[in-house]
Design an enzyme around this catalytic site. Structure first.
Site, PDB file in Angstrom:
ATOM      1  N   HIS A  92       0.998  -1.057   0.094  1.00 48.61           N
ATOM      2  CA  HIS A  92       0.000  -0.047   0.055  1.00 48.61           C
ATOM      3  C   HIS A  92       0.952   1.152   0.141  1.00 48.61           C
ATOM      4  O   HIS A  92       1.715   1.280   0.757  1.00 48.61           O
ATOM      5  CB  HIS A  92      -0.969   0.154   1.356  1.00 48.61           C
ATOM      6  CG  HIS A  92      -1.623   1.203   1.358  1.00 48.61           C
ATOM      7  ND1 HIS A  92      -2.905   1.403   0.642  1.00 48.61           N
ATOM      8  CD2 HIS A  92      -1.522   2.553   1.880  1.00 48.61           C
ATOM      9  CE1 HIS A  92      -3.456   2.567   0.739  1.00 48.61           C
ATOM     10  NE2 HIS A  92      -2.574   3.159   1.823  1.00 48.61           N
ATOM     11  N   ASP A 171     -15.499   2.697   7.669  1.00 43.64           N
ATOM     12  CA  ASP A 171     -14.179   3.475   7.018  1.00 43.64           C
ATOM     13  C   ASP A 171     -14.526   4.369   5.858  1.00 43.64           C
ATOM     14  O   ASP A 171     -14.440   5.634   5.790  1.00 43.64           O
ATOM     15  CB  ASP A 171     -13.143   2.586   6.486  1.00 43.64           C
ATOM     16  CG  ASP A 171     -11.911   3.420   6.128  1.00 43.64           C
ATOM     17  OD1 ASP A 171     -11.360   4.581   6.874  1.00 43.64           O
ATOM     18  OD2 ASP A 171     -11.686   3.458   4.844  1.00 43.64           O
ATOM     19  N   ARG A 178     -14.555  12.652   7.313  1.00 45.50           N
ATOM     20  CA  ARG A 178     -13.351  13.502   7.675  1.00 45.50           C
ATOM     21  C   ARG A 178     -13.085  14.614   6.509  1.00 45.50           C
ATOM     22  O   ARG A 178     -12.479  15.441   6.868  1.00 45.50           O
ATOM     23  CB  ARG A 178     -12.293  12.523   7.903  1.00 45.50           C
ATOM     24  CG  ARG A 178     -12.518  11.757   9.361  1.00 45.50           C
ATOM     25  CD  ARG A 178     -11.493  10.446   9.132  1.00 45.50           C
ATOM     26  NE  ARG A 178     -10.291  10.987   8.989  1.00 45.50           N
ATOM     27  CZ  ARG A 178      -9.377  10.209   8.415  1.00 45.50           C
ATOM     28  NH1 ARG A 178      -9.740   8.758   7.781  1.00 45.50           N
ATOM     29  NH2 ARG A 178      -8.224  10.631   8.036  1.00 45.50           N
ATOM     30  N   SER A 193      -7.820   3.941   8.903  1.00 45.84           N
ATOM     31  CA  SER A 193      -8.376   4.057   7.707  1.00 45.84           C
ATOM     32  C   SER A 193      -7.746   3.227   6.756  1.00 45.84           C
ATOM     33  O   SER A 193      -8.547   2.113   6.084  1.00 45.84           O
ATOM     34  CB  SER A 193      -8.400   5.483   7.056  1.00 45.84           C
ATOM     35  OG  SER A 193      -9.167   5.124   5.683  1.00 45.84           O
ATOM     36  N   LYS A 197      -8.963  -1.470   5.929  1.00 49.35           N
ATOM     37  CA  LYS A 197      -9.014  -2.212   4.744  1.00 49.35           C
ATOM     38  C   LYS A 197      -8.165  -3.215   4.474  1.00 49.35           C
ATOM     39  O   LYS A 197      -8.340  -4.317   4.041  1.00 49.35           O
ATOM     40  CB  LYS A 197      -9.176  -1.323   3.338  1.00 49.35           C
ATOM     41  CG  LYS A 197     -10.126  -0.207   3.645  1.00 49.35           C
ATOM     42  CD  LYS A 197     -10.313   1.008   2.584  1.00 49.35           C
ATOM     43  CE  LYS A 197      -9.315   1.943   2.643  1.00 49.35           C
ATOM     44  NZ  LYS A 197      -9.787   2.974   2.991  1.00 49.35           N
TER      45      LYS A 197
END
Length: 438
Positions: A92, A171, A178, A193, A197
């Site tokens: 990620h 989320d 947010r 967040s 996932k």
């Protein structure tokens, strides 16, 4: 579950710097997801978290509670001719400019027999989205069912697709809140967040590419390192073998920032060519992912040079309906910015390049906006390169000519050139963070 909690009491507790318990957090996240806790109440609590922070235990439970609002993927059924369970690896990135690394990385790691379930997202603002880039390939589709993901991992080994709405739905709701309440800039909320996932995705090993610099969300190394440590802790606590690299994002990665043009550059990397920085980071992240599942002592460049990674790419693209041989879209309009003087390029601001690409149509201001496949910025020189007056520096590409002037404005102060100047070498990889560092 205890239903006697009151959102206002939890808001006051966090406002006053007190920690929330596991039961309180479980109740809060579930109640917010089903609408019992109002948007304005969660907004107030999110602001209290921004100002007061969260402990490691709170962040861990907050993340677990968000995961528990949805489904969790399971790859234990993947076949293994050698017996035992095949271990999956994922990566990620926190987002940058010209960051096309997922495209060559997933098939490269898959060429070692390691399944890569890469659930990716779309771009917003100045940072590009992996799915937007791949949708420049004619026929390619981002949305796959869980059964299709498993089938593709079993037969090809790599999949890059959209995350389903069933993963951590809390989320998705909280992220949207947010975004409009000034509560994005919170390391606990950012980390939970991302990791809710990724943990729900069910991967065995995870490598985090945490960008730092003008083109990144984190502008300095201290903040980037704190975010990395927080996410590594969350992954480790959840049983995921997690490491992180802090990587440079003051200058764009590679020589392109757009959609189709980044696919083109990724294919060049898979063919054993491509910009040196893209190759370096792709190889470094591949080594981390492979080590995470127990494969060490290999040089991923071999798979780039012998065509094995390209074979995985072609199979992955074709499996999702894309034509790996198709001509990629070309822009209708181009405008080249040239050097006003001779000298050495000492600075090329990643944020400015990202904004220019966005204004040209490569990115979006709102999630529902469409993007142009052929829009973006091509770079002809980067820091350390010597240029002559009149030489091309960047080419702005778009399907709508009226977009060019604002993109040109974004680039007005983005490049520094000095006669006799010198650009000091900057390390692409700034630090590595593992579980032992937290």
């Amino acid at each position: 579950m205890n239903s006697a909690y009151d959102a206002v009491d939890l808001i006051r507790a966090k406002r006053d710097g007190r920690s929330l318990s596991k039961d309180q957090i479980d109740w809060l996240i579930t109640a917010y997801t089903d609408g019992t806790v109002a948007e304005e109440q969660m907004s107030a609590l999110a602001m209290a978290i921004v100002l007061r922070g969260m402990s490691r235990a709170e962040i861990r439970q907050w993340t677990a509670a968000m995961i528990n609002t949805g489904e969790q993927m399971d790859f234990s059924s993947l076949s293994n001719p050698e017996g035992g369970r095949r271990r999956t690896a994922d990566k990620h990135s926190t987002g940058g400019v010209g960051d096309k690394i997922t495209l060559p990385l997933a098939p490269l790691v898959a060429s070692y027999g390691v399944p890569v379930p890469q659930l990716s997202g779309r771009g917003l603002g100045h940072t590009g989205g992996t799915l937007d880039k791949l949708e420049a390939v004619p026929g390619w589709r981002a949305s796959l069912s869980n059964a299709e993901i498993l089938q593709q991992l079993d037969t090809i080994g790599a999949v890059i697709c959209a995350a389903g709405s069933g993963l951590a739905p809390a989320d998705k709701k909280l992220y949207a809140l947010r975004d409009v309440t000034g509560t994005v800039e919170s390391i606990p909320l950012i980390a939970s967040s991302i990791m809710s996932k990724k943990i729900a995705e069910g991967t065995d090993a995870l490598v985090l590419d945490v960008k730092v610099g003008t083109g990144a969300f984190m502008k300095n190394c201290d903040d980037a390192a704190e975010l990395a440590r927080t996410m590594v802790a969350l992954g480790t606590d959840a049983g995921v073998n997690t490491t992180a690299l802090l990587t440079e994002m003051n200058t764009p990665l590679g020589l392109t920032a757009g959609n189709a043009m980044e696919v083109e550059e990724s294919v060049a990397v898979l063919a054993g060519d491509g910009p040196a920085d893209v190759v370096e980071l792709t190889v470094a992240l591949a080594e981390e992912m492979l080590a995470g599942v127990g494969i060490t002592g290999v040089d991923p460049r071999e798979k780039l040079n012998n065509g094995k990674a390209m074979d995985s790419w072609r199979a992955m693209i074709a499996a999702q309906g894309g034509d790996p041989d198709a001509q990629l879209p070309e822009p209708r309009h181009q405008h080249t910015i040239t050097a006003a003087e001779s000298g050495t390029v000492t600075r090329l601001d990643a944020y400015a390049v990202g904004v220019a690409a966005w204004r040209l149509g490569a990115g979006r201001a709102r999630k529902e906006d469409a993007v142009q496949a052929a829009a973006g910025v091509r770079l002809h020189a980067k820091p350390g390169d010597t240029v002559r007056a009149g030489a091309p520096l960047v080419t702005l590409c778009t399907d709508e000519q009226q977009r060019i002037p604002r993109a040109e404005q974004a680039m007005a102060e983005a490049i520094d050139i000095f006669e006799g100047g010198d650009a000091e070498p900057v390390a692409l990889i700034k630090a590595r963070i593992v579980a032992g560092d937290i």
